[in-house]
Motif scaffolding. Structure first.
Motif, short mmCIF file in Angstrom:
data_model
loop_
_atom_site.label_atom_id
_atom_site.label_comp_id
_atom_site.label_asym_id
_atom_site.label_seq_id
_atom_site.Cartn_x
_atom_site.Cartn_y
_atom_site.Cartn_z
N ASP A 7 -17.05 -67.84 24.30
CA ASP A 7 -18.52 -67.61 24.00
C ASP A 7 -18.58 -66.39 23.44
OD1 ASP A 7 -19.19 -70.20 25.01
OD2 ASP A 7 -19.88 -69.39 26.88
N ARG A 8 -18.06 -65.15 24.01
CA ARG A 8 -18.23 -63.81 23.33
C ARG A 8 -17.89 -63.64 22.08
NH1 ARG A 8 -15.73 -58.92 26.59
NH2 ARG A 8 -16.55 -57.28 25.12
N LEU A 9 -16.71 -64.25 21.68
CA LEU A 9 -15.99 -64.26 20.42
C LEU A 9 -17.00 -64.91 19.45
CD1 LEU A 9 -12.36 -65.07 20.90
CD2 LEU A 9 -13.25 -62.99 19.81
N PHE A 10 -17.48 -66.18 20.01
CA PHE A 10 -18.51 -66.95 18.94
C PHE A 10 -19.72 -66.32 18.53
CE2 PHE A 10 -16.62 -71.52 19.99
CZ PHE A 10 -15.36 -71.08 19.42
N ALA A 11 -20.16 -65.46 19.88
CA ALA A 11 -21.29 -64.46 19.54
C ALA A 11 -21.03 -63.44 18.42
CB ALA A 11 -21.79 -63.92 20.84
N ILE A 12 -19.77 -62.88 18.76
CA ILE A 12 -19.48 -61.66 17.80
C ILE A 12 -19.33 -62.14 16.36
CG2 ILE A 12 -17.53 -60.50 16.89
CD1 ILE A 12 -16.76 -59.93 19.81
N PHE A 13 -18.88 -63.47 16.19
CA PHE A 13 -18.98 -64.18 14.72
C PHE A 13 -20.43 -64.23 14.32
CE2 PHE A 13 -14.40 -65.38 15.31
CZ PHE A 13 -13.91 -64.88 14.26
N ALA A 14 -21.13 -64.76 15.33
CA ALA A 14 -22.60 -65.01 14.84
C ALA A 14 -23.30 -63.86 14.39
CB ALA A 14 -23.22 -65.94 16.20
N SER A 15 -22.91 -62.94 14.93
CA SER A 15 -23.84 -61.71 14.64
C SER A 15 -23.37 -60.76 13.53
CB SER A 15 -23.88 -60.68 16.03
OG SER A 15 -22.71 -60.20 16.21
N LYS A 16 -22.01 -60.87 13.54
CA LYS A 16 -21.42 -59.97 12.36
C LYS A 16 -20.66 -60.75 11.50
CE LYS A 16 -21.17 -55.71 14.91
NZ LYS A 16 -20.08 -54.52 15.21
N GLY A 17 -20.19 -61.88 11.72
CA GLY A 17 -19.53 -62.72 11.03
C GLY A 17 -19.90 -63.00 9.31
N ASP A 18 -21.40 -62.70 8.97
CA ASP A 18 -21.70 -62.94 7.77
C ASP A 18 -21.64 -61.67 7.00
OD1 ASP A 18 -23.07 -65.44 8.61
OD2 ASP A 18 -24.85 -64.48 9.04
N GLN A 19 -21.08 -60.68 7.31
CA GLN A 19 -20.63 -59.73 6.44
C GLN A 19 -19.39 -60.33 5.27
OE1 GLN A 19 -18.57 -56.57 8.86
NE2 GLN A 19 -20.26 -56.41 10.29
N SER A 20 -19.58 -59.61 4.12
CA SER A 20 -18.71 -60.14 3.21
C SER A 20 -17.36 -59.55 3.40
CB SER A 20 -19.13 -59.60 1.66
OG SER A 20 -18.59 -58.48 1.42
N TYR A 21 -16.40 -60.50 3.22
CA TYR A 21 -15.04 -60.34 3.37
C TYR A 21 -14.60 -59.66 2.07
CZ TYR A 21 -9.99 -60.72 4.22
OH TYR A 21 -8.77 -60.69 4.66
N PHE A 22 -14.52 -57.97 2.54
CA PHE A 22 -14.05 -57.23 1.65
C PHE A 22 -13.91 -57.36 0.06
CE2 PHE A 22 -12.76 -56.35 5.96
CZ PHE A 22 -13.69 -55.35 6.37
N GLY A 23 -14.87 -57.46 -0.66
CA GLY A 23 -14.43 -57.40 -2.10
C GLY A 23 -14.34 -59.12 -2.68
N GLU A 24 -14.26 -60.04 -1.50
CA GLU A 24 -14.08 -61.37 -1.92
C GLU A 24 -15.28 -62.13 -1.82
OE1 GLU A 24 -11.03 -62.16 -2.62
OE2 GLU A 24 -9.67 -60.58 -1.69
N PRO A 25 -15.50 -63.41 -2.39
CA PRO A 25 -16.85 -64.15 -2.38
C PRO A 25 -17.05 -65.00 -1.09
CG PRO A 25 -15.09 -65.37 -3.74
CD PRO A 25 -14.41 -63.90 -3.22
N ILE A 26 -16.69 -64.33 0.05
CA ILE A 26 -17.01 -65.19 1.18
C ILE A 26 -17.02 -64.19 2.03
CG2 ILE A 26 -15.60 -67.18 0.50
CD1 ILE A 26 -13.25 -65.97 2.25
#
Ligand code: FE
Length: 183
Positions: A7-26
């Motif tokens: 649950d904690r991992l999924f919360a980390i993705f939910a709160s910060k995972g929208d950041q762009s992946y370094f110079g890539e379009p995702i």
């Protein structure tokens, strides 16, 4: 306890995972899900699928600008991720994550074509990370436990940058993550 970690991992993705992946379009989350999907579709075992999903968690555990590599900062995200994951997950998970940058440097040494095929952002970060391994370092790498797993992970990592690709979401990996937690 184990469920809480997931649950904690999924919360980390939910709160910060929208950041762009370094110079890539995702985004970071899209990248993680694509890497995990490639691992799953190639029949990798649970711990390696978990490692593919979590290989860049170190980027989400600390605060650095998204253009850190372009600014010449090596965040050592693989070590940050490894240290955190080792507390909760089996060794194959944390060790493969910890070696995924060395695996890129190894592949760049062993296969010049690999080097030429890297995306622009990945080529920049390779330079910051020390460039291709030396012959001696490559031998050491080959003798390191979990280096074959790290190389497989790295090749999924490199391919997991497809804009707009539809893949299973985080919940698909809950059982796989639970199987990968250390006893
Ligand atoms: Fe990655």
């Amino acid at each position: 306890m184990s469920g809480q970690i997931v649950d904690r991992l999924f919360a980390i993705f939910a709160s910060k995972g929208d950041q762009s992946y370094f110079g890539e379009p995702i985004s970071q989350t899209e990248h993680a899900l694509q890497a995990a999907c490639l691992a799953h579709s190639e029949g990798a075992k649970e711990t390696l699928i978990a490692a593919a999903l979590l290989h860049d968690i170190g980027h989400l555990l600390h605060e650095l600008p998204e253009d850190a590599a372009e600014s010449g900062i090596d965040a050592r995200h693989e070590r940050v991720g490894q240290g955190w994951l080792a507390r909760y997950f089996r060794e194959e998970v944390s060790a493969s994550v910890g070696l995924h940058v060395a695996a890129k440097r190894y592949l760049a040494y062993i296969n010049p074509e690999y080097h030429d095929r890297l995306s622009e952002a990945s080529a920049i970060s390779l330079r910051v990370q020390g460039g291709p391994l030396s012959p001696e370092e490559a031998l050491d790498f080959e003798e390191t436990r979990y280096s074959p797993e790290a190389v497989r992970l790295r090749l999924w990592d490199d391919r997991a940058k497809v804009e707009g690709l539809v893949v299973p979401g985080l919940e698909f990996y809950r059982a796989i993550l639970l199987c990968s937690i250390r006893s």
